[in-house]
Write a protein that holds these residues in place. Sequence first.
Motif, PDB file in Angstrom:
ATOM      1  N   THR A 423       0.803  -1.224   0.000  1.00 49.28           N
ATOM      2  CA  THR A 423       0.000   0.000   0.000  1.00 49.28           C
ATOM      3  C   THR A 423       0.834   1.272   0.000  1.00 49.28           C
ATOM      4  N   ALA A 424       2.147   1.157  -0.168  1.00 56.67           N
ATOM      5  CA  ALA A 424       3.007   2.341  -0.195  1.00 56.67           C
ATOM      6  C   ALA A 424       2.621   3.249  -1.353  1.00 56.67           C
ATOM      7  N   ALA A 425       2.999   4.526  -1.247  1.00 58.01           N
ATOM      8  CA  ALA A 425       2.623   5.506  -2.271  1.00 58.01           C
ATOM      9  C   ALA A 425       3.264   5.219  -3.615  1.00 58.01           C
ATOM     10  N   VAL A 426       4.432   4.566  -3.594  1.00 60.13           N
ATOM     11  CA  VAL A 426       5.142   4.216  -4.825  1.00 60.13           C
ATOM     12  C   VAL A 426       5.394   2.718  -4.826  1.00 60.13           C
ATOM     13  N   GLY A 427       5.188   2.085  -5.970  1.00 64.30           N
ATOM     14  CA  GLY A 427       5.398   0.649  -6.082  1.00 64.30           C
ATOM     15  C   GLY A 427       6.841   0.263  -5.827  1.00 64.30           C
ATOM     16  N   GLY A 428       7.036  -1.001  -5.476  1.00 63.31           N
ATOM     17  CA  GLY A 428       8.372  -1.505  -5.204  1.00 63.31           C
ATOM     18  C   GLY A 428       9.252  -1.535  -6.437  1.00 63.31           C
ATOM     19  N   ASN A 429      10.555  -1.646  -6.220  1.00 62.83           N
ATOM     20  CA  ASN A 429      11.521  -1.647  -7.312  1.00 62.83           C
ATOM     21  C   ASN A 429      11.671  -3.029  -7.943  1.00 62.83           C
ATOM     22  N   LEU A 430      12.164  -3.036  -9.167  1.00 60.72           N
ATOM     23  CA  LEU A 430      12.520  -4.251  -9.893  1.00 60.72           C
ATOM     24  C   LEU A 430      14.028  -4.262 -10.071  1.00 60.72           C
ATOM     25  N   THR A 431      14.661  -5.420  -9.892  1.00 65.30           N
ATOM     26  CA  THR A 431      16.108  -5.523 -10.039  1.00 65.30           C
ATOM     27  C   THR A 431      16.450  -6.432 -11.209  1.00 65.30           C
ATOM     28  N   LEU A 432      17.338  -5.949 -12.080  1.00 65.56           N
ATOM     29  CA  LEU A 432      17.863  -6.745 -13.187  1.00 65.56           C
ATOM     30  C   LEU A 432      19.263  -7.224 -12.821  1.00 65.56           C
ATOM     31  N   PHE A 433      19.558  -8.496 -13.147  1.00 64.89           N
ATOM     32  CA  PHE A 433      20.861  -9.077 -12.833  1.00 64.89           C
ATOM     33  C   PHE A 433      21.557  -9.524 -14.105  1.00 64.89           C
ATOM     34  N   LYS A 434      22.871  -9.310 -14.128  1.00 69.88           N
ATOM     35  CA  LYS A 434      23.743  -9.882 -15.153  1.00 69.88           C
ATOM     36  C   LYS A 434      24.990 -10.362 -14.425  1.00 69.88           C
ATOM     37  N   GLY A 435      25.075 -11.685 -14.207  1.00 70.20           N
ATOM     38  CA  GLY A 435      26.150 -12.193 -13.380  1.00 70.20           C
ATOM     39  C   GLY A 435      25.986 -11.660 -11.967  1.00 70.20           C
ATOM     40  N   ASN A 436      27.071 -11.053 -11.418  1.00 73.83           N
ATOM     41  CA  ASN A 436      26.985 -10.463 -10.080  1.00 73.83           C
ATOM     42  C   ASN A 436      26.710  -8.960 -10.115  1.00 73.83           C
ATOM     43  N   ARG A 437      26.331  -8.444 -11.294  1.00 68.44           N
ATOM     44  CA  ARG A 437      25.992  -7.025 -11.433  1.00 68.44           C
ATOM     45  C   ARG A 437      24.483  -6.860 -11.416  1.00 68.44           C
ATOM     46  N   ARG A 438      24.038  -5.709 -10.952  1.00 65.99           N
ATOM     47  CA  ARG A 438      22.604  -5.490 -10.825  1.00 65.99           C
ATOM     48  C   ARG A 438      22.243  -4.060 -11.225  1.00 65.99           C
ATOM     49  N   LEU A 439      20.981  -3.903 -11.642  1.00 66.27           N
ATOM     50  CA  LEU A 439      20.428  -2.593 -11.969  1.00 66.27           C
ATOM     51  C   LEU A 439      19.032  -2.517 -11.366  1.00 66.27           C
ATOM     52  N   THR A 440      18.770  -1.465 -10.590  1.00 69.92           N
ATOM     53  CA  THR A 440      17.473  -1.299  -9.940  1.00 69.92           C
ATOM     54  C   THR A 440      16.614  -0.324 -10.730  1.00 69.92           C
ATOM     55  N   LEU A 441      15.368  -0.737 -11.005  1.00 62.26           N
ATOM     56  CA  LEU A 441      14.424   0.089 -11.753  1.00 62.26           C
ATOM     57  C   LEU A 441      13.256   0.476 -10.866  1.00 62.26           C
ATOM     58  N   LYS A 442      12.850   1.732 -10.928  1.00 56.71           N
ATOM     59  CA  LYS A 442      11.617   2.178 -10.313  1.00 56.71           C
ATOM     60  C   LYS A 442      10.464   1.972 -11.291  1.00 56.71           C
ATOM     61  N   PRO A 443       9.246   1.774 -10.800  1.00 58.42           N
ATOM     62  CA  PRO A 443       8.117   1.597 -11.739  1.00 58.42           C
ATOM     63  C   PRO A 443       7.822   2.892 -12.492  1.00 58.42           C
ATOM     64  N   SER A 444       7.447   2.758 -13.738  1.00 58.14           N
ATOM     65  CA  SER A 444       7.044   3.924 -14.528  1.00 58.14           C
ATOM     66  C   SER A 444       5.662   4.405 -14.107  1.00 58.14           C
ATOM     67  N   TYR A 445       4.776   3.479 -13.755  1.00 55.06           N
ATOM     68  CA  TYR A 445       3.453   3.796 -13.233  1.00 55.06           C
ATOM     69  C   TYR A 445       2.875   2.527 -12.628  1.00 55.06           C
TER      70      TYR A 445
END
Length: 670
Positions: A423-445
């Motif tokens: 119920t938070a005001a902004v949705g949770g993040n999504l994480t992309l992995f490539k090996g041991n590297r990661r990229l965090t994405l915020k929701p667009s909507y």
Amino acid sequence: MPDFLTTRSRHLLSVAVPFLLLLGLQPTACGGQEPDSTEKPKATQNQASSARPVVPQGYFLFPIKPGQQNFLAGSMGELRPNHFHGGLDIKTDGRVDLPVYASADGYISRMKQSSYGYGNVLYITHPNGLTTVYGHLNRFKGPVAEELRRRQYEKQTYELELFFKPDQFPVKRGEVVALSGNTGGSAGPHLHWEVRTAQDEQLNPLQWGGFPEIQDHVAPTLLAFGVEALNIDARVQGKFGKSIFIPKTPPLLNGGGYVWADTIPANGTVGLLMQGFDRFDQVWNKNGIQKVEVLVNGQPHYQHVVDAIPFPEGSRQINNHLDYEWRATQGRQLEKLFVDDGNDLHMYTTGPGKGKLRVEPGKVYSVEVRLSDSYGNLTPLRFALRGMADSYHKTRSAAVKTPALRYDISRNLLVATAADPDTAAVGGNLTLFKGNRRLTLKPSYTEQSQNVYLYDLRAGRPDSLQFGRITKRFDRQALIPAGREFGFSTGNLALGFGPKTLFDTLFVQTSYKQGLWTVHHPRTPLYETMALTLKPEAPVADPRRTAIYSVTAKGGRAYVGGKWNADATAITAPIKAFGQFKLLTDTIPPSARLISRGPGGVVFKVGDDLSGLASYKLEVNGQFRLLRFEHKNATIYSERDDTLGPPLHGPATLRLTDQAGNEKVINLVL
């Protein structure tokens, strides 16, 4: 940084590019990127492929019942599976053997007999360089028919294609050259009639003023229209993807037509789409729409006119002109009112944006879409787009109680959707992995507790995606660029792409399990063929009779073929569509049953359990006797007017061979 990114997207890519570089990859140019608004059109864009003769009205005679009212079953440019319809389908009163008249003076330049495609087809070349084509014929008439029969006996085959010189078989306008039929791929009796240039460009015969035999006072009908977000910062009604609108019965505007009363919010680069049909007078069947124009704020923005289609390669561009995936998944044929990447047809008139529309916040765009047919009947559609600033928004749904994660690919974008009960005001993040590297994405909507994340895959292909405790493997194995040769292989298969195999960049997905090869998704079209190589786990017992077959979930099987390598460890065949494939072995020969004999000749019912009939041959008293094959009703039969062959009396032998090389020999007495 590319101009199409919003502030949030710029931040995303500022993270994604280092992520890409850490992977040891480089961004690549991609056909999925829409052109910058300052890009100039290519020198060949929207230009005619060749000069065409000027054709005065009345030059061509209507080839069926000239001078009498007639009707069309199909129009030029009609949307067919995997091709534009290349001419006119003229009704023949539901029967065969109507006289077919030469449309103008000229000479018979080509003829062909086949059980598939155009069936029995005749080509007449005219003094102005154009050629008329007459397809699905039952019989040919005149000296050329005698020459064909002689050559068939000489070659001992019914299916034959012949080419002639200008002085061999001249014809006059109005001369009967054939009888109409229902041969080849025809679904019912009619004449398929075309006009072609010397370069095999199919032309619309109605573009030179139409014919009095065909009356049309009926304007096109609109079924639906759409607005699609085309890049990472684009939205329609606050969302990425397509919004489809289905107008009700049109109100009577000035001049008639449809109107969508509600203003449609959008931003970024969007494309318009349309579904509709046309009808001629006094007929029920639905035909194609010949011309579509788009005006934005009263100014020309886009136009296509289906008056010329290069044959055969241009005809398959229908799979790019249409929204192929939407048709495959939703069953609705939406025509794109913009020129998508990989579309090299010349029937469009656009500006540098190729019909794509950049919607800016705070601006209103008045759009008029005009649908018209070859007789000038016009139907307009009017609606408005309002530019809205892109910002994060969230709506909730009490029905979402458990987290979930799914993803798809649209053009070059990863579109991930996470069911998020938080119920938070902004949705949770999504994480992309490539090996041991990661990229965090915020929701667009977030719509109804569904978080949507967008990521440009040209910035690096991840191994997996994670939302909360849910992890999904990213199953696209490689980026396949369009426009050049490229190879991809695994331990079970190999794919060979040519310069024209793909319309656009492909993120390919394959799998193998227990003898079933899955090669990407059928919802993605191929332009030209791709080389498919299958590598079985164990040696095949009988390679000579084993081939590639495409299979469906409902058990359907279709012979593809293929050629084995020297040690029979791999087999390669060209394919025209993605899907699922198996190796099957056909050891059962074809079958045949005599179902009729008499003064009119003989008829056999034929069949094959797997690969299909490849050849057939009848000998009577040791002499070859010509038979005709119709795959639609699985019969082979003699023709009543055949006077060259031996009489159908006495001992006879029928030999049938299937695609796998199995042979059946049937001895009988006629």
